[in-house]
Each structure stands twice: as C-alpha cells, then as structure tokens.
Design a protein around this motif. Structure first.
Motif, PDB file in Angstrom:
ATOM      1  N   VAL A 111       1.153  -1.150  -0.089  1.00 21.35           N
ATOM      2  CA  VAL A 111       0.123  -0.040  -0.142  1.00 21.35           C
ATOM      3  C   VAL A 111       0.355   1.645   0.468  1.00 21.35           C
ATOM      4  CG1 VAL A 111      -1.763   1.620   1.515  1.00 21.35           C
ATOM      5  CG2 VAL A 111      -1.571  -1.334   1.266  1.00 21.35           C
ATOM      6  N   ARG A 155      -2.322   5.697  -1.240  1.00 19.22           N
ATOM      7  CA  ARG A 155      -3.572   5.521  -1.168  1.00 19.22           C
ATOM      8  C   ARG A 155      -4.029   5.051   0.649  1.00 19.22           C
ATOM      9  NH1 ARG A 155      -0.993   2.323  -4.572  1.00 19.22           N
ATOM     10  NH2 ARG A 155      -0.006   0.277  -3.584  1.00 19.22           N
ATOM     11  N   TYR A 156      -2.728   4.984   1.767  1.00 18.01           N
ATOM     12  CA  TYR A 156      -2.687   4.678   2.999  1.00 18.01           C
ATOM     13  C   TYR A 156      -3.207   6.175   3.254  1.00 18.01           C
ATOM     14  CZ  TYR A 156      -2.164   4.857   7.649  1.00 18.01           C
ATOM     15  OH  TYR A 156      -3.084   5.032   9.126  1.00 18.01           O
ATOM     16  N   ASN A 199      -5.220   8.530   1.150  1.00 17.96           N
ATOM     17  CA  ASN A 199      -6.693   8.575   0.489  1.00 17.96           C
ATOM     18  C   ASN A 199      -7.814   7.723   1.207  1.00 17.96           C
ATOM     19  OD1 ASN A 199      -6.730  10.311  -1.351  1.00 17.96           O
ATOM     20  ND2 ASN A 199      -5.828   9.179  -2.081  1.00 17.96           N
ATOM     21  N   ARG A 200      -7.306   5.738   1.333  1.00 24.80           N
ATOM     22  CA  ARG A 200      -8.262   5.325   2.214  1.00 24.80           C
ATOM     23  C   ARG A 200      -8.223   5.979   3.863  1.00 24.80           C
ATOM     24  NH1 ARG A 200      -5.653  -0.808   1.616  1.00 24.80           N
ATOM     25  NH2 ARG A 200      -5.147  -1.241  -0.189  1.00 24.80           N
TER      26      ARG A 200
END
Length: 227
Positions: A201, A205-206, A208-209
């Motif tokens: 990840v 991306r982390y 955004n999550r």
C-alpha cells in the motif's frame, strides 16, 4: 528563481538543495518500492537495528492517479508510478523543487497533480507556509495532509528499509517500506523478512483510505490532520 528547476516528464530529475538556488539537476532513475501499514514489526528488530528520528512532512492528495506529492520545510517531491510486478511498484522522481516556488513552479506542480492552475497569484514566490495557506485552499481538488513520522532507516540485501510510526489526524500506525533499483533485490528481501504475503500500500493510497471520507471542502484550512 528559475522555473526550469521543475522536472519535465521526459527528463525526470533530482534536485540537490545543497547546491543552493543554482543547484545542478541530475536524472533520477526508477526505484522498486513496497510498503505496508498496520502490522507489528518488533520481530524484525534483529534485522533492523538503529535509532529512530523524528520528521514532519505534508502530502498532497491529488486527482492524478499514480502520483505522490510530498513536501518538507524546504522541498517539494513528486513521484510517478511507472510499473507494477509481483506486487511491487516502480516509482520515478519526476519533479523536485526547492522553496520558495515561483508562479511557474506552482503551475507545473498543479499540472502534475492533475489540477487546473490557480486563477490568480498574490505573490511572486511562495514558501511552504503561504503555499499551504494561500494556494491549496483555493483548489477544490487538492488537500494537504500533515504527517509526523518517527523513522529508522536501514540497509539489507541491497535494499533501503524504512521502519516508522506514522501519526496523521490523531491516528498512529506502524509502516515498513523496502525499496531498491532492482526488483529482484526487493523480492528477495521481502521473502527473507517474511513480508511477501502482506499487501503493498503506497503512502498516497493509505492516506486516501484513511482521510477520503473527511476530506476538507474548498475554502477550508489547507492542512488536514496536523499532528
């Protein structure tokens, strides 16, 4: 200040701040990179000795997929995802610039991030503070995320390994990354550390999550989740 310090897509560069405002640009090669979040890594202590140091960075969440933009007090870095094999990603440094940024620099950073450039500028140059206070809130598509890291860097099997505790928006989590110019070195190191079955990840991306559900609307303060 010369706007040519911003990298063009055809000639990715690495900017060396020690050279001052007239620093020399050099081509930046791709690196294979793997990162995971959330697992406890205490079992890796024998492989990863060393002291932890504190750092603070700001990440830009942007519309462009495969782009990671981060800032320190003095520099802006933008990396582009080029390839993915065996769950490991290849990233290339496509932009590196030193604060203060001129208007041309800002326009090109916005372009890399997939955003329309600011409609107007009120300064000839922008330091990090005014970049975050004046420019980011004016864009509905960009959000700045403050990230604190307590990290330790090591080298193992020709790979650079970063182990860190990341704090963002009051949420602390462990992360570990393995990177190298050669894909096989990264895969070999992951197998040795028994990490190859964990999800890769990226930092972007982390974030955004973690923060997408509470991303700030246009006109809100530029820095979300400052620790």
């Amino acid at each position: 200040m010369n706007g040519d310090r911003i990298a063009r897509e055809s000639t990715p560069v690495s900017w060396h701040p020690s050279c001052g405002n007239d620093g020399v640009e050099q081509r930046s090669s791709s690196r294979w990179r793997w990162r995971t979040f959330g697992s406890a890594f205490d079992q890796l202590d024998p492989y990863l000795p060393g002291a932890f140091v504190f750092a603070h960075e700001v990440y830009l969440l942007a519309p462009s997929e495969g782009i990671e933009a981060r800032m320190t007090d003095h520099q802006v870095y933008i990396d582009q995802l080029e390839d993915q094999q065996y769950g490991v990603e290849s990233w290339t440094r496509v932009c590196a610039a030193t604060f203060p940024l001129c208007q041309r620099d800002v326009r090109e950073i916005w372009q890399w991030c997939g955003c329309a450039p600011p409609a107007e500028f009120f300064r000839a140059e922008y330091d990090l503070y005014h970049f975050l206070a004046d420019l980011v809130p004016a864009s509905s598509a960009l959000h700045a995320i403050g990230v604190s890291l307590t990290r330790c860097l090591n080298t193992l099997d020709q790979c650079e390994i970063e182990r860190a505790v990341v704090t963002v928006a009051g949420h602390a989590i462990q992360t570990l990354s393995v990177s190298a110019p050669d894909l096989d070195d990264v895969r070999r190191c992951l197998r040795r550390l028994r990490l190859d079955r964990l999800e890769n990840v990226s930092f972007g991306r982390y974030l955004n999550r973690l923060l997408a559900p509470v991303a700030a609307p246009s006109g809100s303060p530029a820095l979300i989740g400052q620790p």
